[in-house]
Design an enzyme around this catalytic site. Structure first.
Site, mmCIF file in Angstrom:
data_model
loop_
_atom_site.group_PDB
_atom_site.id
_atom_site.type_symbol
_atom_site.label_atom_id
_atom_site.label_comp_id
_atom_site.label_asym_id
_atom_site.label_seq_id
_atom_site.Cartn_x
_atom_site.Cartn_y
_atom_site.Cartn_z
ATOM 1 N N GLU A 179 -2.696 -1.772 15.980
ATOM 2 C CA GLU A 179 -3.200 -2.141 16.859
ATOM 3 C C GLU A 179 -4.650 -2.375 16.635
ATOM 4 O O GLU A 179 -5.439 -3.348 17.359
ATOM 5 C CB GLU A 179 -3.001 -1.353 18.162
ATOM 6 C CG GLU A 179 -1.734 -1.137 18.492
ATOM 7 C CD GLU A 179 -1.447 -0.197 19.813
ATOM 8 O OE1 GLU A 179 -0.638 -0.510 20.240
ATOM 9 O OE2 GLU A 179 -2.293 0.836 19.884
ATOM 10 N N PHE A 283 -4.242 -8.644 18.930
ATOM 11 C CA PHE A 283 -3.756 -8.412 17.725
ATOM 12 C C PHE A 283 -2.770 -7.017 17.665
ATOM 13 O O PHE A 283 -3.431 -6.153 18.296
ATOM 14 C CB PHE A 283 -4.969 -7.830 16.717
ATOM 15 C CG PHE A 283 -4.482 -7.429 15.258
ATOM 16 C CD1 PHE A 283 -4.115 -8.664 14.246
ATOM 17 C CD2 PHE A 283 -4.359 -6.219 15.214
ATOM 18 C CE1 PHE A 283 -3.872 -7.905 13.031
ATOM 19 C CE2 PHE A 283 -3.876 -5.793 14.016
ATOM 20 C CZ PHE A 283 -3.496 -6.669 12.771
ATOM 21 N N ASP A 481 -12.017 -31.235 9.286
ATOM 22 C CA ASP A 481 -12.485 -30.792 10.659
ATOM 23 C C ASP A 481 -11.671 -30.181 11.541
ATOM 24 O O ASP A 481 -10.555 -30.027 11.169
ATOM 25 C CB ASP A 481 -13.013 -32.215 11.498
ATOM 26 C CG ASP A 481 -13.903 -32.143 12.494
ATOM 27 O OD1 ASP A 481 -14.260 -31.067 12.723
ATOM 28 O OD2 ASP A 481 -14.299 -33.232 13.160
ATOM 29 N N ASN A 483 -11.550 -29.324 15.803
ATOM 30 C CA ASN A 483 -12.219 -29.686 16.974
ATOM 31 C C ASN A 483 -11.974 -28.966 18.352
ATOM 32 O O ASN A 483 -12.224 -29.279 19.549
ATOM 33 C CB ASN A 483 -12.331 -31.199 17.216
ATOM 34 C CG ASN A 483 -13.364 -31.633 16.319
ATOM 35 O OD1 ASN A 483 -14.620 -31.472 16.180
ATOM 36 N ND2 ASN A 483 -12.973 -32.490 15.217
ATOM 37 N N ASP A 537 -18.045 -19.712 7.508
ATOM 38 C CA ASP A 537 -18.071 -18.285 7.516
ATOM 39 C C ASP A 537 -17.558 -18.225 6.044
ATOM 40 O O ASP A 537 -17.239 -19.250 5.262
ATOM 41 C CB ASP A 537 -16.931 -17.652 8.216
ATOM 42 C CG ASP A 537 -15.365 -18.456 8.133
ATOM 43 O OD1 ASP A 537 -14.835 -18.720 6.993
ATOM 44 O OD2 ASP A 537 -15.063 -19.021 9.017
ATOM 45 N N GLU A 617 -38.189 -48.808 6.513
ATOM 46 C CA GLU A 617 -37.387 -47.542 6.559
ATOM 47 C C GLU A 617 -36.276 -47.505 5.254
ATOM 48 O O GLU A 617 -36.114 -46.450 4.844
ATOM 49 C CB GLU A 617 -36.326 -47.790 7.506
ATOM 50 C CG GLU A 617 -37.141 -47.451 9.125
ATOM 51 C CD GLU A 617 -36.418 -47.666 10.387
ATOM 52 O OE1 GLU A 617 -36.501 -46.878 11.225
ATOM 53 O OE2 GLU A 617 -35.285 -48.518 10.255
HETATM 54 C C1 DGJ Z 1 -16.789 -33.470 14.971
HETATM 55 C C2 DGJ Z 1 -17.316 -33.449 13.517
HETATM 56 O O1 DGJ Z 1 -18.358 -32.519 13.759
HETATM 57 C C3 DGJ Z 1 -18.082 -34.911 13.737
HETATM 58 O O2 DGJ Z 1 -19.133 -34.953 12.428
HETATM 59 C C4 DGJ Z 1 -17.232 -35.970 13.638
HETATM 60 O O3 DGJ Z 1 -16.399 -35.827 12.427
HETATM 61 C C5 DGJ Z 1 -16.205 -35.838 14.759
HETATM 62 N N1 DGJ Z 1 -15.529 -34.555 14.767
HETATM 63 C C6 DGJ Z 1 -15.153 -36.881 14.589
HETATM 64 O O4 DGJ Z 1 -14.223 -36.631 15.550
#
Ligand code: DGJ
Length: 732
Positions: A179, A283, A481, A483, A537, A617
């Protein structure tokens, strides 16, 4: 050998260059912690294991039999505290046995000391040569049930690192239920320490936070299924007067990318205990008879010379003994990423126009971000469909890669393997492949669901689809990535009583897949990302040498984010790019020079529509790229010094790199406020040799190191918002 066992006193001593870690087997077989701190050689300090006849601190059975009321697990410092017996403080282990009971009390059984570093099956962990590491394994067993716990200690003397991990093995003839199965406990003799942790949110990760510890528990954690933007799995305990150069500091870094907890408790006797490991919330792990469970690694580091040294230890150890990728120690290409320039709205021609322009200015790689696959014109659809979108890329990924390579650039792609949109072919075909609870209306985040990485067929599909694209051999880089965070964590391949394993099995499945990718395609540079720096991490760094540090590309905000990140992670791991102004996240306008200075303290690249830049630039961009290439070794491999604390100094930020041989240094300064008749700023440089003569070319000053170190350098007074400077020091 940095590990010894003294039979006469039953004491284990672990020594690193500057620290000693000691423990003893108590007279009834419990494993007590005696000391962790500045090196005390092989002296034994078992006299610090003190007990008293204190009310409500119970005694184990043997102690009771001889009325020894001073022997209490509630008072002694312990190596691996367990729930249910006399220790009522934060514990590492709680097991429920077949009879429903929950008491575990561990006693010493055996130990083993050997050269080299232990490994953890299926989990990332530090590694190295046999002559660089020593390992101690101590086997403990419950006093009542045949359940064994092996404590692992890896000693990397050079960087004052001691790694910890645990194996739990069930020798009963029925399952037991874990646990709580944490990885490490660090005991400090007294109280009065500060705790430093790194909190945040999307677009503002790893904000430095320092607070005094008080009696009771203080928790840093994540139950988001991943290490998260909100709290980072890295904490520091330090003397209350510790600073960058002074004081005892203890770091704990979790080599794991899922739910975690770091819990510090100052107890009734003013002792300070910190435990770290997989978060017990959600967990419950069924350990079958004969089976074993590995608790992931915690990397502990000690510095008796302040926070700066602690960070430098982590930086070097991470580069040399954590990151597996060959790119950990190779120069990585300066890239341009199209995300902030185009988001989903691009086609082959647009990307090529960016590539051509960028290549002329010295950029070395084009990265095609989100939007190149499936029906992916917004974040509402397409995830999971890892085949090319021919409307945008009529010649396919390979066709575009060919063209990019033919203009002398490398080419990279974005993927988000763990996710699926409901509006995708993959979801329509395999609605059961995502984490979901049958019959319950689940949570969506960025309109997407999370694939169940514990399912082998999911991993196989992803490997075949994305691997099929990498097989063309023209892709040099992958941005991986992630998200959204995990909700409705229920796995279709686990029975009801094993659903408490789903979070951890997700991470194990993910590691299995990512390991397969990184070992099958060792020539591909992988960059981690999770909506910016949501999975920054030590576990992820094992597989990928760099991670996109934040979706917040504002140079001034980045100063804070990169400052916090630098405490536990090397600069070579910090994904950082120059973006457009007004900044897309904050609306702030900063000079291009300053955006370059900040991005150079990372992997460096651009994230803007370079075709829209003015000639002036573009010249600055060219100069930045030249500069970064010149300073690459110094920045990526040199020693890093924080010269200002951004939470305290609101006038300017300064940080520095010094080469290992102390012959070169680079000092970066960003002025945070434009002020009329501004006060003078003088900065004492770090890391130079007192007797050596250096020249600072930007200031045209030649002086002994001692002068730069103690008298300092004058920062020019210039007008403007957020102006910045780079000062190079070179020994003559
Ligand atoms: C989150 C990432 O941090 C961004 O740089 C980009 O790649 C977007 N996702 C794309 O959906």
């Amino acid at each position: 050998m940095s590990i010894t066992y003294a039979e006469e006193s039953n004491v284990f001593t672990l020594e690193t260059k500057n620290s000693t870690y000691q423990m003893e087997i108590g007279k009834y077989g419990h494993l007590f912690h005696t000391y962790y701190g500045r090196n005390i050689g092989d002296s034994t300090v078992t006299y610090l294991t003190r007990g008293a006849d204190s009310g409500f601190s119970g005694n184990c059975h043997e102690a009771y039999l001889v009325d020894e009321r001073t022997y209490s697990l509630d008072e002694y410092k312990q190596e691996y505290p367990t729930f249910g017996s006399a220790d009522f403080r934060s514990s590492c282990l709680a097991i429920q046995y077949g009879d429903g009971s929950r008491t575990t009390e561990l006693r010493y059984k055996s130990h083993r000391i050997y050269g080299g570093k232990y490994e953890l099956p299926g989990l990332p962990a530090m590694w190295g040569e046999e002559n660089q590491w020593d390992t101690l394994e101590i086997v403990l067993e419950d006093a009542h049930f045949p359940v064994e716990v092996t404590l692992y200690y890896g000693v990397l003397s050079q960087y004052d690192i001691i790694t910890r991990a645990v194996r739990i093995e069930n020798h009963m003839n029925e399952p037991v239920y874990l646990e709580r199965a944490l990885s490490a406990c660090v005991e400090l003799q007294d109280y009065g320490y500060d705790m430093i942790s790194f909190y945040g949110r999307h677009n503002m990760e790893r904000t430095f936070q320092r607070r005094p510890l008080y009696h009771g528990k203080q928790v840093v954690d994540s139950v988001r299924g991943t290490s998260s933007h909100q709290q980072n799995p890295f904490v520091i305990l330090c003397d209350s007067n510790a600073n960058e150069e002074y004081g005892n500091c203890y770091g704990l870094s979790f080599v794991y990318s899922g739910n975690f907890i770091a819990e510090t408790e100052v107890d009734q006797y003013d002792q300070t205990r910190t435990v770290m490991g997989i978060h017990p919330t959600g967990f419950r792990y069924q350990l079958e008879e004969g089976a074993c469970f590995y608790a992931p690694e915690v990397v502990c580091a000690y510095s008796g010379a302040g926070l700066g040294q602690l960070s430098r230890n982590y930086h070097k150890a991470c580069q040399k003994h954590l990151c597996k990728s060959k790119f950990a120690n190779e120069r990585r290409p300066i890239l341009i990423n199209n995300w902030e320039a185009t988001t989903f709205d691009f086609n082959e021609e647009k990307l090529l126009s960016i590539a051509r322009e960028a290549q002329e200015l010295g950029v070395e790689m084009l990265v095609m971000d989100d939007g190149w696959f499936g029906v992916r014109n917004s974040d509402h659809s397409g995830l999971g469909d890892w085949f090319v979108n021919r409307e945008k890329l009529p010649n396919g990924v390979e066709g575009l890669a060919d063209k990019v390579c033919s203009i002398g650039m490398k080419f990279g792609i974005w993927v988000e393997p763990e996710m699926v949109n409901e509006n995708s072919d993959l979801f329509r075909e395999h609605p059961d492949w995502c984490l979901h609870i049958p019959g319950r209306k689940g949570v969506y985040s960025r309109a997407q669901l999370v694939l169940d990485m514990a399912r082998p067929e999911v991993r196989e599909y992803l490997f075949q689809m994305i691997g099929g694209i990498l097989d063309c051999g023209k892709i040099s880089y992958v941005k991986w990535d992630m998200n959204r965070h995990l909700t409705d964590v229920w796995s279709g391949i686990l029975p009801a009583e094993r659903q408490g394993e789903a979070y951890h099995r997700y991470v194990l499945g993910l590691y299995d897949l990512v390991n397969r990718f990184t070992t099958t395609y060792p020539e591909v540079l992988f960059e981690g990302c999770s909506g910016g720096g949501g999975r920054f991490d030590a576990g992820w760094l094992y597989y990928m040498p760099q991670s996109w540090c934040s979706d917040d590309t504002d140079a001034i905000e980045r100063l804070h984010i990169q400052y916090g990140t630098s405490f536990g992670y090397p600069i070579s791991a910090v994904g950082s790019h120059v973006s457009v102004v007004p900044n897309q996240q904050t609306g702030r306008v900063t000079p291009l020079h300053t955006r370059g200075v900040v991005a150079m303290s990372g992997t460096f690249g651009y994230e803007l529509d370079i075709t829209e830049m003015t000639e002036e630039e573009k010249e600055i961009v060219q100069a930045q790229i030249r500069q970064f290439k010149e300073d690459y070794e110094l920045i990526q491999r040199g020693d890093y010094y924080r010269l200002t604390n951004l939470e305290e100094n609101h006038e300017y930020a300064a940080w520095q790199f010094v080469s290992d041989d102390q012959k070169k240094a680079l000092l970066n300064v960003v002025i945070l406020h434009a002020r009329a008749n501004a006060p003078f700023i003088t900065i004492q440089v770090k890391g130079l040799r007192e007797e050596e003569t250096y020249v600072c070319k930007e200031l045209d000053i030649t002086a002994k190191g001692a002068a730069f170190l103690y008298a300092g350098i004058p920062v020019p007074r210039e007008k403007g918002d957020y102006i910045s400077f780079q000062f190079h020091f070179e020994s003559l």
